[in-house]
Motif scaffolding. Structure first.
Motif, PDB file in Angstrom:
ATOM      1  N   UNK A  11       0.814  -1.212   0.000  1.00 11.85           N
ATOM      2  CA  UNK A  11       0.000   0.000   0.000  1.00 11.85           C
ATOM      3  C   UNK A  11       0.852   1.270   0.000  1.00 11.85           C
ATOM      4  N   UNK A  12       2.000   1.209   0.650  1.00  9.24           N
ATOM      5  CA  UNK A  12       2.893   2.366   0.673  1.00  9.24           C
ATOM      6  C   UNK A  12       3.933   2.332  -0.441  1.00  9.24           C
ATOM      7  N   UNK A  13       3.884   1.275  -1.245  1.00 15.59           N
ATOM      8  CA  UNK A  13       4.799   1.102  -2.371  1.00 15.59           C
ATOM      9  C   UNK A  13       6.267   1.172  -1.912  1.00 15.59           C
ATOM     10  N   UNK A  14       6.553   0.410  -0.842  1.00 16.55           N
ATOM     11  CA  UNK A  14       7.918   0.356  -0.333  1.00 16.55           C
ATOM     12  C   UNK A  14       8.742  -0.601  -1.184  1.00 16.55           C
ATOM     13  N   UNK A  15      10.010  -0.307  -1.322  1.00 15.38           N
ATOM     14  CA  UNK A  15      10.890  -1.226  -2.034  1.00 15.38           C
ATOM     15  C   UNK A  15      12.282  -1.175  -1.415  1.00 15.38           C
ATOM     16  N   UNK A  16      13.053  -2.167  -1.701  1.00 19.00           N
ATOM     17  CA  UNK A  16      14.444  -2.202  -1.261  1.00 19.00           C
ATOM     18  C   UNK A  16      14.620  -2.086   0.239  1.00 19.00           C
ATOM     19  N   UNK A  17      15.414  -1.097   0.653  1.00 21.96           N
ATOM     20  CA  UNK A  17      15.765  -0.914   2.062  1.00 21.96           C
ATOM     21  C   UNK A  17      14.537  -0.635   2.920  1.00 21.96           C
ATOM     22  N   UNK A  18      13.578   0.135   2.390  1.00 21.05           N
ATOM     23  CA  UNK A  18      12.375   0.438   3.157  1.00 21.05           C
ATOM     24  C   UNK A  18      11.548  -0.825   3.411  1.00 21.05           C
ATOM     25  N   UNK A  19      11.463  -1.673   2.412  1.00 22.36           N
ATOM     26  CA  UNK A  19      10.725  -2.930   2.562  1.00 22.36           C
ATOM     27  C   UNK A  19      11.409  -3.806   3.609  1.00 22.36           C
ATOM     28  N   UNK A  20      12.721  -3.837   3.603  1.00 22.53           N
ATOM     29  CA  UNK A  20      13.486  -4.611   4.578  1.00 22.53           C
ATOM     30  C   UNK A  20      13.265  -4.071   5.995  1.00 22.53           C
ATOM     31  N   UNK A  21      13.254  -2.738   6.140  1.00 19.64           N
ATOM     32  CA  UNK A  21      13.019  -2.123   7.448  1.00 19.64           C
ATOM     33  C   UNK A  21      11.621  -2.459   7.958  1.00 19.64           C
ATOM     34  N   UNK A  22      10.628  -2.428   7.066  1.00 18.38           N
ATOM     35  CA  UNK A  22       9.260  -2.784   7.458  1.00 18.38           C
ATOM     36  C   UNK A  22       9.203  -4.226   7.940  1.00 18.38           C
ATOM     37  N   UNK A  23       9.921  -5.099   7.258  1.00 20.17           N
ATOM     38  CA  UNK A  23       9.968  -6.504   7.657  1.00 20.17           C
ATOM     39  C   UNK A  23      10.641  -6.668   9.012  1.00 20.17           C
ATOM     40  N   UNK A  24      11.731  -5.931   9.233  1.00 23.99           N
ATOM     41  CA  UNK A  24      12.446  -5.983  10.512  1.00 23.99           C
ATOM     42  C   UNK A  24      11.564  -5.474  11.646  1.00 23.99           C
ATOM     43  N   UNK A  25      10.870  -4.376  11.395  1.00 19.50           N
ATOM     44  CA  UNK A  25       9.960  -3.827  12.403  1.00 19.50           C
ATOM     45  C   UNK A  25       8.867  -4.838  12.729  1.00 19.50           C
ATOM     46  N   UNK A  26       8.338  -5.471  11.700  1.00 15.67           N
ATOM     47  CA  UNK A  26       7.302  -6.473  11.896  1.00 15.67           C
ATOM     48  C   UNK A  26       7.802  -7.633  12.762  1.00 15.67           C
ATOM     49  N   UNK A  27       9.026  -8.073  12.501  1.00 10.29           N
ATOM     50  CA  UNK A  27       9.618  -9.166  13.283  1.00 10.29           C
ATOM     51  C   UNK A  27       9.763  -8.756  14.746  1.00 10.29           C
ATOM     52  N   UNK A  28      10.291  -7.543  14.978  1.00  9.60           N
ATOM     53  CA  UNK A  28      10.444  -7.060  16.344  1.00  9.60           C
ATOM     54  C   UNK A  28       9.089  -6.906  17.036  1.00  9.60           C
TER      55      UNK A  28
END
Length: 137
Positions: A11-28
């Motif tokens: 929905x936010x059209x994240x890619x690359x580093x931003x997508x990775x950060x979102x995934x990391x935040x989700x894991x935490x």
């Protein structure tokens, strides 16, 4: 949480580093949630699960709300400016040529309610009688 991360990323059209950060935040967040749930007693855990079941968090583009809030805030500023201009200029105004008054034109264009609807004089001029009482019409 993986599906939420995917939905947020899409929905936010994240890619690359931003997508990775979102995934990391989700894991935490998922790890933290698990730790919190483990520390609760059975009643608190049941209450938390009911809250989760009954409430929904949606990711909505901020410009949808920001635009409405900003317009509302700007309208309030305009009303404040109009009120202050009216108080400073129209109360006990003694201008002879009200047709050349820029404030009158601005107030009319902003749809500010007139003091006197049907008058040959300025509709925003506040008039008082000899005793200092406000004259309506």
């Amino acid at each position: 949480m993986a599906s939420e991360t995917r939905n947020i990323s899409e929905s936010l059209k994240l890619d690359g580093a931003q997508k990775q950060k979102a995934s990391t935040i989700s894991t935490h967040a998922n790890t933290l949630f698990g730790e919190i749930m483990e520390s609760l007693d059975d009643n608190q855990r049941a209450q938390m699960l009911r809250l989760i079941r009954d409430k929904t968090i949606e990711v909505v583009p901020s410009n949808v709300f920001t635009r409405k809030e900003k317009e509302s805030e700007e309208d309030e500023w305009v009303r404040t400016l109009a009120q202050k201009a009216f108080e400073a200029n129209c109360i006990k105004c003694e201008r002879k040529d009200h047709n050349s008054c820029e404030l009158k034109c601005a107030l009319i264009n902003m749809s500010v309610p007139m003091i006197h609807e049907e008058t040959e004089d300025c509709p925003y001029r506040v008039l008082y009688d000899a005793d200092g009482n406000f004259i309506r019409d």
